[in-house]
Scaffold this motif. Structure first.
Motif, PDB file in Angstrom:
ATOM      1  N   PRO A  16     -12.660  14.763  -0.826  1.00  0.00           N
ATOM      2  CA  PRO A  16     -11.853  15.919  -0.419  1.00  0.00           C
ATOM      3  C   PRO A  16     -10.913  15.597   0.738  1.00  0.00           C
ATOM      4  O   PRO A  16     -11.346  15.059   1.755  1.00  0.00           O
ATOM      5  N   HIS A  17      -9.644  15.903   0.567  1.00  0.00           N
ATOM      6  CA  HIS A  17      -8.648  15.658   1.616  1.00  0.00           C
ATOM      7  C   HIS A  17      -7.954  16.956   2.016  1.00  0.00           C
ATOM      8  O   HIS A  17      -7.354  17.616   1.171  1.00  0.00           O
ATOM      9  N   ILE A  18      -8.039  17.269   3.271  1.00  0.00           N
ATOM     10  CA  ILE A  18      -7.349  18.446   3.822  1.00  0.00           C
ATOM     11  C   ILE A  18      -6.366  17.922   4.866  1.00  0.00           C
ATOM     12  O   ILE A  18      -6.750  17.136   5.744  1.00  0.00           O
ATOM     13  N   ALA A  58       0.223   5.969   5.065  1.00  0.00           N
ATOM     14  CA  ALA A  58       0.841   5.042   6.014  1.00  0.00           C
ATOM     15  C   ALA A  58       2.049   4.362   5.367  1.00  0.00           C
ATOM     16  O   ALA A  58       3.176   4.417   5.885  1.00  0.00           O
ATOM     17  N   ILE A 112      -5.063  11.875   8.200  1.00  0.00           N
ATOM     18  CA  ILE A 112      -3.755  11.771   7.544  1.00  0.00           C
ATOM     19  C   ILE A 112      -2.616  11.953   8.545  1.00  0.00           C
ATOM     20  O   ILE A 112      -1.647  11.181   8.570  1.00  0.00           O
ATOM     21  N   GLU A 149      -1.043  -6.670  -6.999  1.00  0.00           N
ATOM     22  CA  GLU A 149      -1.899  -7.136  -5.909  1.00  0.00           C
ATOM     23  C   GLU A 149      -1.048  -7.938  -4.922  1.00  0.00           C
ATOM     24  O   GLU A 149      -0.277  -8.803  -5.331  1.00  0.00           O
ATOM     25  N   CYS A 150      -1.215  -7.642  -3.655  1.00  0.00           N
ATOM     26  CA  CYS A 150      -0.429  -8.302  -2.610  1.00  0.00           C
ATOM     27  C   CYS A 150      -0.434  -9.827  -2.743  1.00  0.00           C
ATOM     28  O   CYS A 150       0.611 -10.477  -2.715  1.00  0.00           O
ATOM     29  N   ARG A 163      -5.414   2.782   8.010  1.00  0.00           N
ATOM     30  CA  ARG A 163      -6.845   2.886   8.278  1.00  0.00           C
ATOM     31  C   ARG A 163      -7.560   1.563   8.046  1.00  0.00           C
ATOM     32  O   ARG A 163      -8.460   1.181   8.786  1.00  0.00           O
ATOM     33  N   TYR A 176      -8.559   6.904  11.136  1.00  0.00           N
ATOM     34  CA  TYR A 176      -7.400   7.791  11.263  1.00  0.00           C
ATOM     35  C   TYR A 176      -7.500   8.969  10.301  1.00  0.00           C
ATOM     36  O   TYR A 176      -7.918   8.794   9.152  1.00  0.00           O
ATOM     37  N   GLU A 211       1.592  -1.788  -4.724  1.00  0.00           N
ATOM     38  CA  GLU A 211       0.333  -1.029  -4.759  1.00  0.00           C
ATOM     39  C   GLU A 211      -0.577  -1.623  -5.828  1.00  0.00           C
ATOM     40  O   GLU A 211      -0.199  -1.717  -6.982  1.00  0.00           O
ATOM     41  N   ARG A 212      -1.788  -1.990  -5.428  1.00  0.00           N
ATOM     42  CA  ARG A 212      -2.697  -2.635  -6.406  1.00  0.00           C
ATOM     43  C   ARG A 212      -3.281  -1.641  -7.408  1.00  0.00           C
ATOM     44  O   ARG A 212      -3.611  -2.008  -8.525  1.00  0.00           O
ATOM     45  N   GLY A 247       0.826  -1.207   0.000  1.00  0.00           N
ATOM     46  CA  GLY A 247       0.000   0.000   0.000  1.00  0.00           C
ATOM     47  C   GLY A 247       0.859   1.255   0.000  1.00  0.00           C
ATOM     48  O   GLY A 247       1.829   1.355   0.750  1.00  0.00           O
ATOM     49  N   ASN A 307      -5.805   6.995  -0.725  1.00  0.00           N
ATOM     50  CA  ASN A 307      -7.004   7.827  -0.856  1.00  0.00           C
ATOM     51  C   ASN A 307      -6.695   9.315  -0.905  1.00  0.00           C
ATOM     52  O   ASN A 307      -7.585  10.129  -1.125  1.00  0.00           O
TER      53      ASN A 307
END
Ligand code: FAD
Ligand code: UDP
Length: 385
Positions: free
Chosen positions: A57-59, A12, A366, A219-220, A357, A364, A32-33, A8, A40
């Protein structure tokens, strides 16, 4: 061979990978898949050149100086005080509900009276979760609580979670408390920003290190396997560490049933007008089947755009069907017990760490996620030494 494999490339995974590669001089592989990095937080220009956040939306908001300093190595910031309004009838009222909101919904005399009452009861500047406010024995305070409950929380929460505020974890509604001040900002943190040139370039810089290899579209389960007594990487025994930031149930083929999540359907729309709503985020707390509309140019501060792009968020229960994304863990005792059952399957693998998360089944932000990743990486480096 790799010292650490990180599954991922969200905040994180990227934070842990960078620290281990740089400070621990470890060879790190990031799997990373998706076709892109950033998890996100990923953003990109749309067909009209408007920077959009693909997964909502990410702040970046934080009071944590260490996290801020770490991420500031990879980006400059567009700092702003993030404000949200809720559409209630024909009014747009500030959320979290605060003293300004109080004065918008009651006439001056009543608002002045209630304001004093809230200050006497809780103290100026305090932040009171709605579920606490509702327990106040004073009839006037309960009247405000009832207004806020009905007009801000009930319908929005029903849409977001499929449950009433009293049925979900108080931690969740407690994220947006009633604020006994005139501060209209959504968060209280010292820093409230987006990366000046977007989140994705920040992640690119974080992962750009000679000790880091990134494999997207991977993919893992296609490269890592749990065998009796050990982990296999591409079919061979692997002795290094694995930091897994994906969903834990998936790792074990959902053998105890799926961990419940809420998902979102994002519906983007480009409009040939200068502004759709004049605000970065408008919450729909008493109407519509979407929870909120984000207008990106007001979130990112982008000025050089023709037209405007918005996104509506439609929540639904995650089923695990192809293409669905698990966004929010549903925090309750039953789900935590199921999570712990899955977690116990990992104890036989000492070099295997759950972070994130999804992997920790937690809610969580960011900054908290980056802090947790820094802590894990520091611990692993101490073990190494
Ligand atoms: P993710 O970002 O989900 O990254 C996990 C990565 O692992 C993904 O890229 C995924 O593709 C990959 N992966 C998973 N499984 C596998 C597998 N089997 N194989 C390979 N790769 C895999 N936080 C804030 O601080 N501010 C905000 O404004 C904010 N807004 C949010 C809005 C929404 C709609 C949502 C859902 C969350 C928001 N958050 C916000 C929370 C923020 O998104 C998370 O804190 C953060 O993304 C968590 O990072 P992560 O690395 O744990 O997970
Ligand atoms: N919430 C609400 N009305 C609002 C804003 C939030 O009912 O106008 C509730 C809802 O249950 C939501 C929770 O408070 O899930 C947390 O809100 P937050 O904005 O922190 O959610 P996120 O941005 O993480 O989706």
């Amino acid at each position: 061979m790799y010292d650490t494999i990180v599954v991922g490339s969200g905040i994180a995974g990227a934070t842990a990978a960078r620290i281990l590669a740089e400070e621990g001089n470890q060879k790190v592989l990031v799997i990373e898949r998706r076709a892109h990095i950033g998890g996100n937080c990923y953003d990109r220009p749309d067909a009209y050149g408007i920077l959009i956040h693909e997964y909502g939306p990410h702040i970046f908001h934080t009071g944590d100086e260490t996290v801020r300093a770490f991420l500031s190595r990879f980006t400059e910031w567009y700092d702003f005080g993030h404000e949200v309004v809720a559409k209630v009838g024909d009014k747009l009222i500030p959320v979290p509900f605060n003293l300004n909101t109080l004065h918008m919904v009651y006439d001056k005399e009543k608002a002045d009276y209630l304001e004093q009452k809230l200050i006497d009861e809780y103290g100026e500047g305090s932040r009171v979760p709605i579920m606490k406010l509702r327990e106040n024995p004073d009839a006037d305070v309960r009247e405000i609580a009832e207004y806020v409950y009905q007009n801000v929380f009930l319908y929005y929460t029903m849409k977001q979670w499929g449950q009433k505020p009293e049925e979900i974890s108080p931690e969740v509604t407690g994220r947006v408390p009633v604020v006994i001040s005139r501060d209209n900002r959504y968060f209280k943190d010292k820093y409230q920003s987006v990366p000046l040139h977007g989140f994705t370039p920040m992640f690119e810089k974080m992962l750009d290190h000679p000790n880091i290899e990134v494999r997207t579209n991977t993919e893992c389960r296609d490269v890592l396997a749990f065998a009796d007594g050990g982990i296999l990487f591409e079919g061979l025994p692997y002795e290094g560490n694995v930091i897994y930031t994906g969903a834990l149930d998936e790792l074990f083929d959902c053998r105890y049933g799926r961990l419940p999540y809420r998902s979102l359907d994002f519906k983007f729309e480009h409009l040939d007008e200068d502004s759709f709503q004049g605000h970065s985020v408008v919450n729909y707390t008493v109407s519509e089947d979407y929870t909120r509309i984000t207008e990106f140019k007001f979130l990112t501060g982008q000025r050089d755009t023709d037209g405007t792009t918005i996104v509506r968020e439609y929540p639904f229960a995650y089923t695990g069907a192809e293409g669905e994304i698990p966004y929010y863990a549903i925090l309750n005792e039953e789900n935590e017990a199921l999570y712990q059952k899955y977690r116990s399957l990992t104890t036989g693998y000492p070099g295997f760490y759950l972070l994130g998360r999804l992997a920790e089944y937690k809610y969580y932000n960011i900054d908290a996620m980056a802090a947790k990743a820094m802590e894990l990486a520091a611990g692993l480096m101490r073990e190494e030494a």
